[in-house]
Design a protein around this motif. Structure first.
Motif, PDB file in Angstrom:
ATOM      1  N   ASN A 190      40.463 -31.635  36.640  1.00 55.19           N
ATOM      2  CA  ASN A 190      39.193 -30.900  36.738  1.00 55.19           C
ATOM      3  C   ASN A 190      38.160 -31.462  35.766  1.00 55.19           C
ATOM      4  OD1 ASN A 190      39.981 -29.142  38.781  1.00 55.19           O
ATOM      5  ND2 ASN A 190      40.714 -27.577  37.353  1.00 55.19           N
ATOM      6  N   LEU A 191      38.609 -31.853  34.564  1.00 59.58           N
ATOM      7  CA  LEU A 191      37.687 -32.447  33.606  1.00 59.58           C
ATOM      8  C   LEU A 191      37.130 -33.753  34.154  1.00 59.58           C
ATOM      9  CD1 LEU A 191      36.283 -32.759  30.887  1.00 59.58           C
ATOM     10  CD2 LEU A 191      38.421 -33.682  29.959  1.00 59.58           C
ATOM     11  N   ALA A 192      37.990 -34.580  34.711  1.00 62.78           N
ATOM     12  CA  ALA A 192      37.537 -35.850  35.272  1.00 62.78           C
ATOM     13  C   ALA A 192      36.539 -35.622  36.411  1.00 62.78           C
ATOM     14  CB  ALA A 192      38.743 -36.639  35.780  1.00 62.78           C
ATOM     15  N   LYS A 193      36.845 -34.653  37.256  1.00 59.55           N
ATOM     16  CA  LYS A 193      35.940 -34.354  38.375  1.00 59.55           C
ATOM     17  C   LYS A 193      34.615 -33.803  37.864  1.00 59.55           C
ATOM     18  CE  LYS A 193      35.655 -31.819  42.753  1.00 59.55           C
ATOM     19  NZ  LYS A 193      36.333 -30.850  43.659  1.00 59.55           N
ATOM     20  N   ALA A 194      34.672 -32.962  36.829  1.00 57.83           N
ATOM     21  CA  ALA A 194      33.449 -32.398  36.261  1.00 57.83           C
ATOM     22  C   ALA A 194      32.570 -33.495  35.675  1.00 57.83           C
ATOM     23  CB  ALA A 194      33.806 -31.367  35.192  1.00 57.83           C
ATOM     24  N   MET A 195      33.188 -34.465  35.007  1.00 55.45           N
ATOM     25  CA  MET A 195      32.412 -35.577  34.452  1.00 55.45           C
ATOM     26  C   MET A 195      31.670 -36.323  35.558  1.00 55.45           C
ATOM     27  SD  MET A 195      35.192 -37.062  31.711  1.00 55.45           S
ATOM     28  CE  MET A 195      34.168 -38.483  31.265  1.00 55.45           C
ATOM     29  N   GLN A 196      32.375 -36.591  36.652  1.00 56.43           N
ATOM     30  CA  GLN A 196      31.750 -37.300  37.767  1.00 56.43           C
ATOM     31  C   GLN A 196      30.653 -36.454  38.413  1.00 56.43           C
ATOM     32  OE1 GLN A 196      34.521 -38.956  40.552  1.00 56.43           O
ATOM     33  NE2 GLN A 196      32.962 -39.492  42.069  1.00 56.43           N
ATOM     34  N   THR A 197      30.954 -35.151  38.604  1.00 57.03           N
ATOM     35  CA  THR A 197      29.979 -34.258  39.236  1.00 57.03           C
ATOM     36  C   THR A 197      28.691 -34.166  38.413  1.00 57.03           C
ATOM     37  OG1 THR A 197      31.727 -32.916  40.250  1.00 57.03           O
ATOM     38  CG2 THR A 197      29.580 -31.877  39.967  1.00 57.03           C
ATOM     39  N   LEU A 198      28.829 -34.015  37.106  1.00 60.37           N
ATOM     40  CA  LEU A 198      27.653 -33.888  36.242  1.00 60.37           C
ATOM     41  C   LEU A 198      26.864 -35.188  36.195  1.00 60.37           C
ATOM     42  CD1 LEU A 198      29.196 -31.812  33.313  1.00 60.37           C
ATOM     43  CD2 LEU A 198      27.494 -31.029  34.965  1.00 60.37           C
ATOM     44  N   SER A 199      27.572 -36.316  36.160  1.00 56.44           N
ATOM     45  CA  SER A 199      26.876 -37.598  36.126  1.00 56.44           C
ATOM     46  C   SER A 199      26.076 -37.825  37.411  1.00 56.44           C
ATOM     47  CB  SER A 199      27.877 -38.742  35.922  1.00 56.44           C
ATOM     48  OG  SER A 199      28.406 -38.721  34.622  1.00 56.44           O
ATOM     49  N   GLU A 200      26.682 -37.494  38.535  1.00 60.54           N
ATOM     50  CA  GLU A 200      25.992 -37.685  39.808  1.00 60.54           C
ATOM     51  C   GLU A 200      24.808 -36.737  39.969  1.00 60.54           C
ATOM     52  OE1 GLU A 200      29.164 -37.180  42.570  1.00 60.54           O
ATOM     53  OE2 GLU A 200      29.900 -39.244  42.355  1.00 60.54           O
ATOM     54  N   LYS A 201      24.944 -35.544  39.402  1.00 56.51           N
ATOM     55  CA  LYS A 201      23.890 -34.539  39.559  1.00 56.51           C
ATOM     56  C   LYS A 201      22.721 -34.777  38.612  1.00 56.51           C
ATOM     57  CE  LYS A 201      23.190 -29.514  39.671  1.00 56.51           C
ATOM     58  NZ  LYS A 201      23.856 -28.187  39.568  1.00 56.51           N
ATOM     59  N   HIS A 202      23.034 -35.170  37.369  1.00 55.62           N
ATOM     60  CA  HIS A 202      21.987 -35.266  36.343  1.00 55.62           C
ATOM     61  C   HIS A 202      21.701 -36.698  35.907  1.00 55.62           C
ATOM     62  CE1 HIS A 202      22.065 -30.891  35.790  1.00 55.62           C
ATOM     63  NE2 HIS A 202      23.386 -30.969  35.777  1.00 55.62           N
ATOM     64  N   GLY A 203      22.503 -37.655  36.379  1.00 53.46           N
ATOM     65  CA  GLY A 203      22.293 -39.036  35.977  1.00 53.46           C
ATOM     66  C   GLY A 203      22.799 -39.368  34.597  1.00 53.46           C
ATOM     67  N   GLY A 204      23.607 -38.489  33.998  1.00 54.87           N
ATOM     68  CA  GLY A 204      24.073 -38.688  32.635  1.00 54.87           C
ATOM     69  C   GLY A 204      25.262 -39.623  32.538  1.00 54.87           C
ATOM     70  N   LYS A 205      25.449 -40.161  31.319  1.00 48.14           N
ATOM     71  CA  LYS A 205      26.599 -41.009  31.028  1.00 48.14           C
ATOM     72  C   LYS A 205      27.287 -40.510  29.767  1.00 48.14           C
ATOM     73  CE  LYS A 205      24.808 -45.129  33.370  1.00 48.14           C
ATOM     74  NZ  LYS A 205      25.825 -45.114  34.441  1.00 48.14           N
ATOM     75  N   TRP A 206      28.545 -40.931  29.598  1.00 53.94           N
ATOM     76  CA  TRP A 206      29.427 -40.314  28.621  1.00 53.94           C
ATOM     77  C   TRP A 206      29.808 -41.249  27.481  1.00 53.94           C
ATOM     78  CZ3 TRP A 206      30.355 -35.185  29.333  1.00 53.94           C
ATOM     79  CH2 TRP A 206      30.107 -34.663  30.611  1.00 53.94           C
ATOM     80  N   LEU A 207      29.863 -40.660  26.293  1.00 54.75           N
ATOM     81  CA  LEU A 207      30.510 -41.249  25.114  1.00 54.75           C
ATOM     82  C   LEU A 207      31.740 -40.394  24.854  1.00 54.75           C
ATOM     83  CD1 LEU A 207      27.310 -41.697  22.913  1.00 54.75           C
ATOM     84  CD2 LEU A 207      28.593 -43.536  24.047  1.00 54.75           C
ATOM     85  N   LEU A 208      32.882 -40.922  25.166  1.00 60.94           N
ATOM     86  CA  LEU A 208      34.126 -40.133  25.223  1.00 60.94           C
ATOM     87  C   LEU A 208      35.082 -40.557  24.114  1.00 60.94           C
ATOM     88  CD1 LEU A 208      36.263 -39.628  28.445  1.00 60.94           C
ATOM     89  CD2 LEU A 208      37.290 -40.604  26.394  1.00 60.94           C
ATOM     90  N   THR A 209      35.687 -39.565  23.437  1.00 62.93           N
ATOM     91  CA  THR A 209      36.765 -39.865  22.504  1.00 62.93           C
ATOM     92  C   THR A 209      37.860 -38.817  22.621  1.00 62.93           C
ATOM     93  OG1 THR A 209      37.382 -40.243  20.185  1.00 62.93           O
ATOM     94  CG2 THR A 209      35.592 -38.671  20.590  1.00 62.93           C
ATOM     95  N   THR A 210      39.099 -39.286  22.671  1.00 63.51           N
ATOM     96  CA  THR A 210      40.245 -38.382  22.625  1.00 63.51           C
ATOM     97  C   THR A 210      40.681 -38.234  21.168  1.00 63.51           C
ATOM     98  OG1 THR A 210      41.796 -40.198  22.991  1.00 63.51           O
ATOM     99  CG2 THR A 210      40.986 -39.034  24.941  1.00 63.51           C
ATOM    100  N   SER A 211      41.757 -37.501  20.944  1.00 59.04           N
ATOM    101  CA  SER A 211      42.218 -37.231  19.583  1.00 59.04           C
ATOM    102  C   SER A 211      43.737 -37.358  19.522  1.00 59.04           C
ATOM    103  CB  SER A 211      41.776 -35.841  19.141  1.00 59.04           C
ATOM    104  OG  SER A 211      42.370 -34.849  19.952  1.00 59.04           O
ATOM    105  N   ARG A 212      44.267 -37.163  18.340  1.00 61.37           N
ATOM    106  CA  ARG A 212      45.718 -37.312  18.123  1.00 61.37           C
ATOM    107  C   ARG A 212      46.511 -36.418  19.067  1.00 61.37           C
ATOM    108  NH1 ARG A 212      48.840 -33.946  15.609  1.00 61.37           N
ATOM    109  NH2 ARG A 212      47.028 -32.852  14.775  1.00 61.37           N
ATOM    110  N   ARG A 213      46.023 -35.221  19.340  1.00 60.38           N
ATOM    111  CA  ARG A 213      46.770 -34.265  20.150  1.00 60.38           C
ATOM    112  C   ARG A 213      46.677 -34.554  21.650  1.00 60.38           C
ATOM    113  NH1 ARG A 213      44.716 -30.041  18.047  1.00 60.38           N
ATOM    114  NH2 ARG A 213      43.351 -29.410  19.734  1.00 60.38           N
ATOM    115  N   THR A 214      45.771 -35.413  22.074  1.00 65.37           N
ATOM    116  CA  THR A 214      45.584 -35.645  23.504  1.00 65.37           C
ATOM    117  C   THR A 214      46.818 -36.279  24.133  1.00 65.37           C
ATOM    118  OG1 THR A 214      43.223 -36.019  23.045  1.00 65.37           O
ATOM    119  CG2 THR A 214      44.043 -36.616  25.235  1.00 65.37           C
ATOM    120  N   GLY A 215      47.267 -37.389  23.591  1.00 66.22           N
ATOM    121  CA  GLY A 215      48.471 -38.037  24.104  1.00 66.22           C
ATOM    122  C   GLY A 215      48.181 -39.058  25.190  1.00 66.22           C
TER     123      GLY A 215
END
Length: 344
Positions: A190-215
């Motif tokens: 759902n997070l991945a889909k939301a990122m794509q949906t928001l980018s397509e709707k608003h034209g935005g791009k992402w600066l993404l970082t995970t953390s130690r707990r992400t895995g």
């Protein structure tokens, strides 16, 4: 606030090595630095017997004045103890409390703790700092989980090399599963889909970082599910240890943050940027998490979003002007409160 530079405060920071605790301690040190020049030494310490902090908490509660310096080496393995004498002892995390108290006694230093005391007598510390409503004369309440990020820190952050026309730019801070936030595979999809949906709707791009707990498993889901054309930069913690939170926050117009990490929420909100907090389908919050997110939501510092609804475009994003951002750094207010303890 004018610094008194006539003498530097000698601060020892006890660290258990956990990122969230270290962020809180760094924030406390930064606040002291707004009052007076400082000389800071970080000391890593581990309990010799894992889990013994529970016993020590009970022992301190029952016999608060029966402990002396002998017990320091008995209970703790300390990487390297400084040779000078501290003015201030700081720490965060339950495993550091006992050492914090004993060193304060040994060196006649003022000691400060970031976090709740878990029924310890409050007078074992000069003061303790939390974002919660706690009735104690030496409790300092902050408006947001303590972190070293503020506008001053972002002004000196490394600039991100942005392609021309990239707008809007969003930072995305990703945590992972906790007892309160039961992220599952579908939530990450759902997070991945939301990122794509928001980018397509608003034209935005992402600066993404995970953390130690992400895995690694979660990172692989996101790598394969998020189209690369929507990502300006991605730091996958399992194979890339770049320190990018400050540069990403500095470059972002708004911040998206999974709601599992109160430390990450604190960093995002303290940066003075609009923050959208993202939650999974299964949540079971404790009183601390409930109080923090409720306070931030009521104060219009964050806007809470369910990932499933965001992915399906069911929840519109509020306009940025609907947020009530900090006018000044939360660390400035903390520094004002701490200055009273230095004058005593």
């Amino acid at each position: 606030m004018d610094k008194n530079t006539s003498s530097a405060l000698k601060i020892w920071v006890i660290s258990d090595g956990k990122a969230g605790h270290m962020a809180g301690s760094r924030g406390l040190v930064e606040a002291f630095g707004k009052i007076q020049a400082t000389r800071v030494i970080w000391v890593h310490a581990d309990l010799r017997i894992p889990g013994s902090h529970r016993l020590l908490t009970s022992a301190l509660r029952l016999f608060p004045n029966k402990w002396n310096a002998f017990w320091i080496n008995f209970f703790y393995k300390i990487d390297e103890q400084p040779s000078d004498t501290p003015d201030i002892i700081c720490s965060a995390g339950r495993e550091t409390q006992f050492l914090n108290i004993l060193w304060a006694r040994k060196y006649s230093a003022r000691n400060f703790f970031v976090g709740t005391l878990r029924n310890l007598p409050h007078d074992l510390f000069a003061a303790f700092i939390t974002p919660f409503s706690i009735n104690a004369p030496n409790h300092i309440k902050v408006d947001v989980p303590l972190t070293d990020i503020d506008r001053d820190a972002l002004q000196t952050a490394t600039e991100i090399d942005m392609p021309k026309g990239a707008h809007p730019v969003w930072a995305l801070l990703i945590g992972g599963k906790t007892p309160g936030y039961g992220f599952e595979r579908q939530d990450w999809l759902n997070l991945a889909k939301a990122m794509q949906t928001l980018s397509e709707k608003h034209g935005g791009k992402w600066l993404l970082t995970t953390s130690r707990r992400t895995g690694t498993d979660i990172e692989n889901i996101l790598k394969s599910a998020v189209p690369s054309q929507y990502i300006l930069d991605a730091v996958w913690h399992s194979d890339d240890k770049r320190k990018v939170v400050k540069p990403f926050l500095n470059a972002a117009e708004a911040v998206f943050c999974t709601e599992d990490s109160m430390a990450m929420l604190g960093e995002a909100v303290s940066a003075g940027k609009p923050v959208y907090s993202l939650r999974p389908r299964k949540i079971n919050l404790d009183w601390k998490e409930t109080e923090i997110v409720s306070h931030l939501e009521t104060g219009k510092k964050i806007y809470r979003l369910a990932l499933a609804e965001l992915a399906n475009n069911q929840t519109p994003l509020p306009a940025l002007e609907n947020f009530n951002l900090f006018d000044t750094s939360p660390l400035d207010g903390l520094a004002t409160a701490l200055s009273g303890y230095l004058e005593e």
